[in-house]
Design a protein around this motif. Structure first.
Motif, PDB file in Angstrom:
ATOM      1  N   ILE A 132      -4.043   6.158  -1.850  1.00 33.09           N
ATOM      2  CA  ILE A 132      -4.691   6.838  -0.408  1.00 33.09           C
ATOM      3  C   ILE A 132      -4.038   8.002  -0.201  1.00 33.09           C
ATOM      4  O   ILE A 132      -2.401   7.914  -0.145  1.00 33.09           O
ATOM      5  N   ALA A 133      -4.387   9.212   0.005  1.00 29.30           N
ATOM      6  CA  ALA A 133      -3.506  10.392   0.590  1.00 29.30           C
ATOM      7  C   ALA A 133      -4.488  11.066   1.306  1.00 29.30           C
ATOM      8  O   ALA A 133      -5.612  11.231   1.273  1.00 29.30           O
ATOM      9  N   PHE A 134      -3.265  11.511   2.501  1.00 33.26           N
ATOM     10  CA  PHE A 134      -3.796  11.962   3.484  1.00 33.26           C
ATOM     11  C   PHE A 134      -3.791  13.866   3.191  1.00 33.26           C
ATOM     12  O   PHE A 134      -2.324  14.154   3.204  1.00 33.26           O
ATOM     13  N   LEU A 135      -4.143  14.790   2.738  1.00 25.40           N
ATOM     14  CA  LEU A 135      -4.278  16.279   2.881  1.00 25.40           C
ATOM     15  C   LEU A 135      -5.131  16.584   3.937  1.00 25.40           C
ATOM     16  O   LEU A 135      -6.066  16.943   4.428  1.00 25.40           O
ATOM     17  N   VAL A 136      -4.997  18.419   3.996  1.00 26.77           N
ATOM     18  CA  VAL A 136      -5.174  19.417   4.104  1.00 26.77           C
ATOM     19  C   VAL A 136      -5.594  20.058   3.359  1.00 26.77           C
ATOM     20  O   VAL A 136      -5.070  20.690   2.329  1.00 26.77           O
ATOM     21  N   GLY A 137      -6.906  20.861   3.675  1.00 32.68           N
ATOM     22  CA  GLY A 137      -7.328  21.884   2.484  1.00 32.68           C
ATOM     23  C   GLY A 137      -8.247  21.562   2.157  1.00 32.68           C
ATOM     24  O   GLY A 137      -9.063  20.650   2.964  1.00 32.68           O
TER      25      GLY A 137
ATOM     26  N   MET B 143       0.630  -1.317   0.287  1.00 31.47           N
ATOM     27  CA  MET B 143      -0.238   0.211  -0.456  1.00 31.47           C
ATOM     28  C   MET B 143       1.210   1.207   0.096  1.00 31.47           C
ATOM     29  O   MET B 143       1.689   1.226   0.686  1.00 31.47           O
ATOM     30  N   CYS B 144       0.724   1.918  -0.976  1.00 31.12           N
ATOM     31  CA  CYS B 144       1.157   2.996  -0.921  1.00 31.12           C
ATOM     32  C   CYS B 144       0.520   4.864  -0.737  1.00 31.12           C
ATOM     33  O   CYS B 144      -0.425   4.828  -1.654  1.00 31.12           O
ATOM     34  N   ILE B 145       1.048   5.586   0.691  1.00 28.35           N
ATOM     35  CA  ILE B 145      -0.348   6.395   0.919  1.00 28.35           C
ATOM     36  C   ILE B 145       1.249   7.605   0.880  1.00 28.35           C
ATOM     37  O   ILE B 145       1.636   8.078   1.404  1.00 28.35           O
ATOM     38  N   GLY B 146       0.279   9.195   0.013  1.00 28.31           N
ATOM     39  CA  GLY B 146       0.611   9.789   0.176  1.00 28.31           C
ATOM     40  C   GLY B 146       0.135  11.208   1.383  1.00 28.31           C
ATOM     41  O   GLY B 146      -0.689  11.077   1.971  1.00 28.31           O
ATOM     42  N   LEU B 147       1.469  11.620   1.850  1.00 25.50           N
ATOM     43  CA  LEU B 147       1.172  12.723   2.952  1.00 25.50           C
ATOM     44  C   LEU B 147       1.696  14.017   2.040  1.00 25.50           C
ATOM     45  O   LEU B 147       2.697  13.884   2.136  1.00 25.50           O
ATOM     46  N   VAL B 148       1.006  15.568   2.924  1.00 24.62           N
ATOM     47  CA  VAL B 148       1.256  16.376   2.491  1.00 24.62           C
ATOM     48  C   VAL B 148       3.110  16.704   3.832  1.00 24.62           C
ATOM     49  O   VAL B 148       2.333  16.707   4.987  1.00 24.62           O
ATOM     50  N   ALA B 149       3.659  17.525   3.396  1.00 29.95           N
ATOM     51  CA  ALA B 149       4.189  18.179   4.158  1.00 29.95           C
ATOM     52  C   ALA B 149       4.044  18.413   5.816  1.00 29.95           C
ATOM     53  O   ALA B 149       4.826  17.959   6.516  1.00 29.95           O
ATOM     54  N   SER B 150       2.829  19.481   6.169  1.00 26.61           N
ATOM     55  CA  SER B 150       2.153  19.664   6.867  1.00 26.61           C
ATOM     56  C   SER B 150       1.927  18.807   7.894  1.00 26.61           C
ATOM     57  O   SER B 150       1.536  18.405   8.879  1.00 26.61           O
ATOM     58  N   ILE B 151       1.887  17.146   7.584  1.00 31.62           N
ATOM     59  CA  ILE B 151       1.730  16.188   8.566  1.00 31.62           C
ATOM     60  C   ILE B 151       2.541  14.927   8.370  1.00 31.62           C
ATOM     61  O   ILE B 151       2.126  14.004   9.049  1.00 31.62           O
ATOM     62  N   ALA B 152       3.421  15.167   7.493  1.00 30.02           N
ATOM     63  CA  ALA B 152       4.468  14.113   7.046  1.00 30.02           C
ATOM     64  C   ALA B 152       5.563  13.849   8.646  1.00 30.02           C
ATOM     65  O   ALA B 152       5.496  12.865   8.260  1.00 30.02           O
ATOM     66  N   ARG B 153       5.367  14.815   8.968  1.00 29.59           N
ATOM     67  CA  ARG B 153       6.727  14.840   9.626  1.00 29.59           C
ATOM     68  C   ARG B 153       5.622  15.112  11.743  1.00 29.59           C
ATOM     69  O   ARG B 153       6.472  14.998  13.441  1.00 29.59           O
TER      70      ARG B 153
ATOM     71  N   VAL C  43      -0.782  18.099  -4.724  1.00 30.32           N
ATOM     72  CA  VAL C  43      -1.660  18.800  -6.721  1.00 30.32           C
ATOM     73  C   VAL C  43      -1.222  16.894  -6.922  1.00 30.32           C
ATOM     74  O   VAL C  43      -1.400  17.016  -7.692  1.00 30.32           O
ATOM     75  N   GLY C  44       0.670  17.057  -6.569  1.00 32.01           N
ATOM     76  CA  GLY C  44       1.066  15.389  -6.501  1.00 32.01           C
ATOM     77  C   GLY C  44       0.482  14.242  -6.493  1.00 32.01           C
ATOM     78  O   GLY C  44       0.007  13.477  -7.504  1.00 32.01           O
ATOM     79  N   HIS C  45      -0.278  14.134  -5.224  1.00 32.12           N
ATOM     80  CA  HIS C  45      -0.985  13.199  -4.651  1.00 32.12           C
ATOM     81  C   HIS C  45      -2.226  12.937  -5.240  1.00 32.12           C
ATOM     82  O   HIS C  45      -2.411  12.026  -5.912  1.00 32.12           O
ATOM     83  N   THR C  46      -2.511  14.272  -5.693  1.00 31.83           N
ATOM     84  CA  THR C  46      -4.164  13.180  -6.595  1.00 31.83           C
ATOM     85  C   THR C  46      -3.665  13.533  -8.224  1.00 31.83           C
ATOM     86  O   THR C  46      -4.742  12.479  -8.470  1.00 31.83           O
ATOM     87  N   ALA C  47      -2.432  13.894  -8.568  1.00 33.04           N
ATOM     88  CA  ALA C  47      -2.433  12.902  -9.523  1.00 33.04           C
ATOM     89  C   ALA C  47      -2.010  11.412  -9.904  1.00 33.04           C
ATOM     90  O   ALA C  47      -2.246  10.935 -10.550  1.00 33.04           O
ATOM     91  N   ALA C  48      -1.099  10.939  -8.561  1.00 35.58           N
ATOM     92  CA  ALA C  48      -0.479   9.637  -8.744  1.00 35.58           C
ATOM     93  C   ALA C  48      -2.249   8.937  -7.681  1.00 35.58           C
ATOM     94  O   ALA C  48      -2.193   8.096  -8.535  1.00 35.58           O
ATOM     95  N   LEU C  49      -2.800   9.802  -7.352  1.00 38.00           N
ATOM     96  CA  LEU C  49      -3.948   9.022  -7.641  1.00 38.00           C
ATOM     97  C   LEU C  49      -4.806   8.209  -8.339  1.00 38.00           C
ATOM     98  O   LEU C  49      -5.135   7.689  -8.889  1.00 38.00           O
ATOM     99  N   GLN C  50      -4.835   9.664  -9.135  1.00 37.99           N
ATOM    100  CA  GLN C  50      -5.442   9.248 -11.017  1.00 37.99           C
ATOM    101  C   GLN C  50      -4.688   8.527 -11.271  1.00 37.99           C
ATOM    102  O   GLN C  50      -5.740   7.954 -12.097  1.00 37.99           O
TER     103      GLN C  50
END
Length: 88
Positions: free
Chosen positions: A51-56, A1-11, A38-45
Motif C-alpha cells: 500500500i502507499a500513501f500519496l498526495v496529489g 507489510m510494506c508501506i510507501g510514503l511520500v516525503a511530504s508525509i513521511a516525516r 511515481v516510484g511507489h506506483t511502480a512498486a505497487l504494480q
C-alpha cells in the motif's frame, strides 16, 4: 507489510501514527518506505509495496485509490471514564 510514503508525509503525523501502530503490533513486520509517487506506483504494480500513501492526483494506472481526507483531520476517542472502565 510494506508501506510507501511520500516525503511530504513521511516525516509527519501519518508516519508517526504508522510507526506507533507498528510498535503496538510488533509480531507483524511493517516496513515504511520513503519515496516518490511515481516510484511507489511502480512498486505497487510490481507487488513490491502492499500500500502507499500519496498526495496529489488520486488516479494512477493499475492502482485502486481512495481519498482519505481533504480537510482538517480529527481523531476521536471515547471519554476517559468510558475508556478506563472498558479497560478494567
Amino acid at each position: 507489510m510494506c508501506i510507501g510514503l511520500v516525503a511530504s508525509i513521511a516525516r509527519g503525523f501519518p508516519a508517526d501514527l504508522l510507526r506507533a501502530f507498528s510498535q503496538c503490533h510488533d509480531r507483524d513486520h511493517i516496513e515504511l518506505v520513503d519515496g516518490e509517487a511515481v516510484g511507489h506506483t511502480a512498486a505497487l504494480q510490481n507487488l513490491d509495496l502492499d500500500i502507499a500513501f500519496l498526495v496529489g492526483p488520486s488516479t494512477w494506472p493499475g492502482c485502486d485509490a481512495a481519498t482519505l481526507w481533504s480537510e482538517r483531520v480529527s481523531v476521536l476517542m471515547p471519554k476517559l471514564i468510558l475508556y478506563l472502565a472498558a479497560r478494567g
